[in-house]
Write a protein that holds these residues in place. Structure first.
Motif, PDB file in Angstrom:
ATOM      1  N   SER A  16      46.222  34.851  38.487  1.00 45.32           N
ATOM      2  CA  SER A  16      47.701  34.671  39.479  1.00 45.32           C
ATOM      3  C   SER A  16      48.097  36.114  39.982  1.00 45.32           C
ATOM      4  O   SER A  16      49.003  36.223  40.998  1.00 45.32           O
ATOM      5  CB  SER A  16      48.916  34.326  38.367  1.00 45.32           C
ATOM      6  N   LEU A  19      43.354  41.678  40.712  1.00 45.35           N
ATOM      7  CA  LEU A  19      41.708  41.390  40.997  1.00 45.35           C
ATOM      8  C   LEU A  19      41.440  40.017  41.129  1.00 45.35           C
ATOM      9  O   LEU A  19      40.790  39.580  41.994  1.00 45.35           O
ATOM     10  CB  LEU A  19      41.052  42.313  40.155  1.00 45.35           C
ATOM     11  N   ALA A  89      40.009  38.546  32.289  1.00 43.32           N
ATOM     12  CA  ALA A  89      41.211  38.310  31.427  1.00 43.32           C
ATOM     13  C   ALA A  89      41.757  39.810  31.609  1.00 43.32           C
ATOM     14  O   ALA A  89      41.269  40.651  32.174  1.00 43.32           O
ATOM     15  CB  ALA A  89      40.568  38.227  30.171  1.00 43.32           C
ATOM     16  N   THR A 188      46.969  47.486  40.984  1.00 48.25           N
ATOM     17  CA  THR A 188      47.554  46.371  40.597  1.00 48.25           C
ATOM     18  C   THR A 188      48.914  46.761  39.281  1.00 48.25           C
ATOM     19  O   THR A 188      48.853  47.832  39.182  1.00 48.25           O
ATOM     20  CB  THR A 188      46.435  45.430  39.932  1.00 48.25           C
TER      21      THR A 188
END
Ligand code: NAP
Length: 259
Positions: A16, A19, A89, A188
């Motif tokens: 969502s 990366l 993850a 990020t």
């Protein structure tokens, strides 16, 4: 350059944001239909809607924790036949080598080693039957050059890297191409969270912590999710058929090594 994968179907885990999203978007831009996943349904549905609208591909969104058996079962049930698997993850928390007990290691191994292995085991047999498949595991620069405060990540990702090194060679003749993509520092939420920790520990502002870290990277900046995604899409392309079991580092030159 047409990567030759339009009409393929990809599962991009933890996508969502960050990366994973970069990889999903680059694949969508190539005409690849997507199964996207994250735990939080709101951001996931929003990203899925954006990619559907921008690229006209089919996007299935499955809100689930990919690191749990139940979450993986939910994702795999919705996924159906998958040609391209991008495993991802969240990363483990930072700390000191002596901080972690068995439960911390098991959680890190579950998230960053055993989850990608379970997904490969679930999806690669059908890829092998069809004679074509691509797997990209998002790992970390810590596989090549340890990041001391990320001992849990160093350990779990090294385990996955060892597994992939052998497995990639066992499945290569069937047309299934397995590689790892190693991010150095990228802009990020994960980078914000790590920089916030550094800022707190060193009495800096977040901006100062960011500038301090960017100065250690030869390119002088953090990477972007779009750059990362473009490399991932190439590794999933028709042209990557001779790239087997590699660890592709995207770190702006941060690791100071000749090879
Ligand atoms: P991010 O910006 O924090 O994004 C993480 C994404 O993964 C979000 O979409 C998140 O959504 C999803 N996610 C997290 N845990 C999940 C789970 N258990 N199940 C399903 N989805 C999950 O992180 P990132 O920077 O893109 O990093 C991705 C990976 O690369 C991490 O493992 C990280 O450690 C590694 N890495 C990143 C950097 C960097 O500089 N960014 C450098 C080296 C390694 P929800 O929270 O809604 O689930």
């Amino acid at each position: 350059m047409d990567l030759g994968i339009a009409g393929k179907r990809a599962l991009v885990c933890a996508s969502s944001k960050g990366l994973g999203r970069g990889c999903a978007e680059a694949l969508a831009a190539e005409g690849v239909d997507l199964v996207m996943n994250a735990r939080g349904p709101e951001a996931l549905e929003a990203t899925a809607a954006e990619l559907r609208a921008a690229y006209g591909v089919e996007v299935t969104a499955v809100a689930a924790d990919i690191t749990t058996d139940a979450g993986r079962a939910q994702v795999l049930a919705a996924a159906g036949d998958i040609d391209i698997l991008v495993t991802n993850a969240g990363g483990p928390p930072p700390g000191l080598w002596s901080d972690w007990d068995r439960a911390d290691f098991i959680a890190a191994l579950d998230a960053n080693m055993l989850t990608p292995i379970a997904l490969m085991k679930a999806l690669m047999p059908a890829m092998m039957d069809r004679g074509w498949g691509r797997v990209v595991n998002i790992t970390s620069q810590s596989v090549k050059a340890p990041i001391a405060v990320l001992g849990l990540s160093n350990a779990a990702r090294a385990g996955l890297t060892g597994y992939v090194a052998g497995t990639a060679r066992q499945v290569a003749a069937s047309g299934v191409v397995v590689n790892n993509l190693l991010p150095g520092i990228h802009a990020t939420d994960r980078a914000v969270s790590l920089d916030t920790g550094v800022a707190k520990a060193q009495g800096l502002t977040l901006e100062q912590a960011r500038e301090q870290r960017a100065a250690t990277i030869p390119v002088g900046r953090y990477g972007t999710a779009a750059e990362f995604g473009a490399t991932c899409a190439f590794m999933c392309s028709q042209y990557a058929g001779y790239m087997i079991g590699q660890n592709i580092l995207l770190d702006g030159g941060a690791m100071n090594a000749t090879m």
